[in-house]
Design an enzyme around this catalytic site. Structure first.
Site, mmCIF file in Angstrom:
data_model
loop_
_atom_site.group_PDB
_atom_site.id
_atom_site.type_symbol
_atom_site.label_atom_id
_atom_site.label_comp_id
_atom_site.label_asym_id
_atom_site.label_seq_id
_atom_site.Cartn_x
_atom_site.Cartn_y
_atom_site.Cartn_z
ATOM 1 N N THR A 133 58.678 28.383 34.886
ATOM 2 C CA THR A 133 59.020 29.474 35.412
ATOM 3 C C THR A 133 59.016 31.167 35.661
ATOM 4 O O THR A 133 59.798 30.621 33.698
ATOM 5 C CB THR A 133 60.035 29.112 36.694
ATOM 6 O OG1 THR A 133 60.590 29.840 37.806
ATOM 7 C CG2 THR A 133 61.161 27.980 35.825
ATOM 8 N N ASP A 134 59.093 31.711 35.565
ATOM 9 C CA ASP A 134 59.612 33.114 35.402
ATOM 10 C C ASP A 134 61.151 33.786 35.368
ATOM 11 O O ASP A 134 61.722 33.885 34.221
ATOM 12 C CB ASP A 134 59.050 34.126 36.181
ATOM 13 C CG ASP A 134 59.368 34.318 38.072
ATOM 14 O OD1 ASP A 134 60.060 33.174 37.783
ATOM 15 O OD2 ASP A 134 58.947 35.060 38.036
ATOM 16 N N GLU A 135 61.966 32.306 35.727
ATOM 17 C CA GLU A 135 63.270 32.193 35.746
ATOM 18 C C GLU A 135 63.849 32.358 34.750
ATOM 19 O O GLU A 135 64.828 32.100 34.410
ATOM 20 C CB GLU A 135 63.786 31.908 36.835
ATOM 21 C CG GLU A 135 63.480 31.736 38.267
ATOM 22 C CD GLU A 135 63.972 30.542 39.175
ATOM 23 O OE1 GLU A 135 65.537 30.436 38.872
ATOM 24 O OE2 GLU A 135 63.529 30.488 39.829
ATOM 25 N N TYR A 158 69.362 24.937 36.314
ATOM 26 C CA TYR A 158 67.837 24.720 36.489
ATOM 27 C C TYR A 158 66.750 25.984 35.558
ATOM 28 O O TYR A 158 66.070 25.665 34.672
ATOM 29 C CB TYR A 158 67.562 25.013 38.331
ATOM 30 C CG TYR A 158 66.390 25.937 37.792
ATOM 31 C CD1 TYR A 158 64.618 24.671 38.178
ATOM 32 C CD2 TYR A 158 65.140 27.075 37.685
ATOM 33 C CE1 TYR A 158 63.515 24.733 38.216
ATOM 34 C CE2 TYR A 158 64.222 26.963 38.440
ATOM 35 C CZ TYR A 158 62.899 26.417 38.629
ATOM 36 O OH TYR A 158 61.734 26.585 38.957
ATOM 37 N N LYS A 162 64.674 24.150 32.525
ATOM 38 C CA LYS A 162 62.601 24.796 32.278
ATOM 39 C C LYS A 162 63.448 25.113 31.035
ATOM 40 O O LYS A 162 61.423 24.731 30.573
ATOM 41 C CB LYS A 162 62.814 25.735 33.222
ATOM 42 C CG LYS A 162 62.053 24.710 34.734
ATOM 43 C CD LYS A 162 61.369 23.532 34.781
ATOM 44 C CE LYS A 162 59.825 24.198 34.911
ATOM 45 N NZ LYS A 162 59.105 22.905 34.911
#
Length: 351
Positions: A133-135, A158, A162
């Protein structure tokens, strides 16, 4: 190809599996623990199809994963299984560390053992695609964009879990020579999306005349990619990506959360004018801790190297997504009424 897909009963995973089997004719083994966010009904069109098998297994269960590799002997792995809801990670971070970090290590170890058992053309062909993810990059300043060289700066349990899994995937490539590829994507939307995320939650709340809860001032910005564009991008990376490289997949559709909800309301006013205007249902609620202000992806590397590009117009695809939910109550109603019974509904985080 024989492709092992983890998390294939989830939102992005099911779109990918359907694309791999129906559109491309690959043989797929879906490995999924069938937890709350998984729905095997999403793969109902593959029932009886010899090209697909479902293996119910937790990616943290090392013996089960080793057996999946032994029995299926994949030519590629596309690893999507993850805990992904930010709100849940705030209340139960341990589940995210277990699945996203330990589960990824189990997958990498199993893939390494399988890869080292191969030889010749089979070994040359094998790939392990880790989907992220870009997060992991944290929050952008106004007008900024993430690229493959952006600094990691996760802000939630989260995104931290990741980020850790991304580092593990790259480490297994550098240390053990496992042929790894990594992708980081922006927010997905489309059919079969679990109804605690922003767009499906707002669709179902609007349908039922319930409040549309928006965090803070609603100005948090996200880049949106349709799940089918994302699935095509993952295949492009698997087939044409350079080993050890990272590719960012985004939809070039940056919108703030309030604009997304207002666009959804406008579409609802056209499709279901009764009960409108639906903007009257928008309700602002207290912001969540560590809510990143902006995510946006520059997908130029994937576009230039792989010949992939997003094809969906956000507003048109958003309306098509609403139509899908209106036409497929049998898919979402059991989730909405059954699995959420006694559980607080999410507030529709956009990541």
């Amino acid at each position: 190809m024989r492709i092992l897909v983890t998390g294939g009963c989830g939102f992005i995973g099911s779109a990918l599996v359907l694309h791999l089997v129906h559109d491309l004719g690959h043989e797929v083994a879906t490995v999924d623990a069938l937890t709350y966010a998984a729905n095997p009904v999403s793969l109902a069109s593959l029932e009886g199809d010899a090209r697909h098998r479902l293996i119910e297994a937790d990616i943290c269960d090392r013996p089960a994963i080793l057996e999946a590799f032994r029995s299926f002997r994949p030519e590629a792995v596309m690893h999507l299984a993850a805990e992904s809801h930010v709100d849940r990670s705030i209340t139960d971070p341990g589940a995210f560390v277990r699945t996203n970090v330990i589960g990824t290590q189990v997958m990498l170890d199993a893939a390494r053992g399988h890869y080292e058992s191969l030889s010749g053309a089979e070994k040359e062909r094998f790939r392990f695609l880790h989907v992220s993810t870009d997060e992991v990059y944290g929050s952008l300043p106004p007008g900024g964009f993430f690229t493959e060289t952006s600094r990691y700066d996760p802000r939630s349990p989260y995104s931290a879990s990741k980020a850790a899994s991304d580092h593990l995937a790259r480490a297994w490539h550098e240390t053990y020579g496992l042929p790894v590829l990594v992708t980081n994507c922006s927010n997905n939307y489309g059919p079969r999306h679990f109804p605690e995320k922003l767009i499906p939650l707002m669709i179902l709340n609007a349908l039922e005349g319930r409040p549309l809860p928006v965090y803070g001032d609603g100005q948090n910005e996200r880049d949106w990619i349709h799940v089918e564009d994302h699935a095509r991008g993952l295949v492009a990376v698997l087939e044409r990506g350079r080993l050890g490289e990272t590719y960012l997949l985004g939809g070039r559709a940056v919108r703030n959360n309030l604009a997304v909800v207002k666009a959804l309301c406008a579409a609802f006013d056209r499709l279901r004018p009764e009960g409108g205007p639906h903007e009257r249902l928008i309700t602002f609620v207290a912001d969540r801790p560590g809510h990143d202000r902006r995510y946006a992806i520059d997908p130029s590397k994937a576009e230039g190297e792989l010949g992939w590009a997003p094809t969906k117009s956000f507003e048109e695809a958003l309306e098509a997504t609403i139509r899908w939910y209106l036409d497929n109550e049998a898919w979402w109603r059991p989730i909405r009424e059954g699995r959420y019974k006694g559980e607080r509904l999410g507030l529709g985080t956009a990541g």
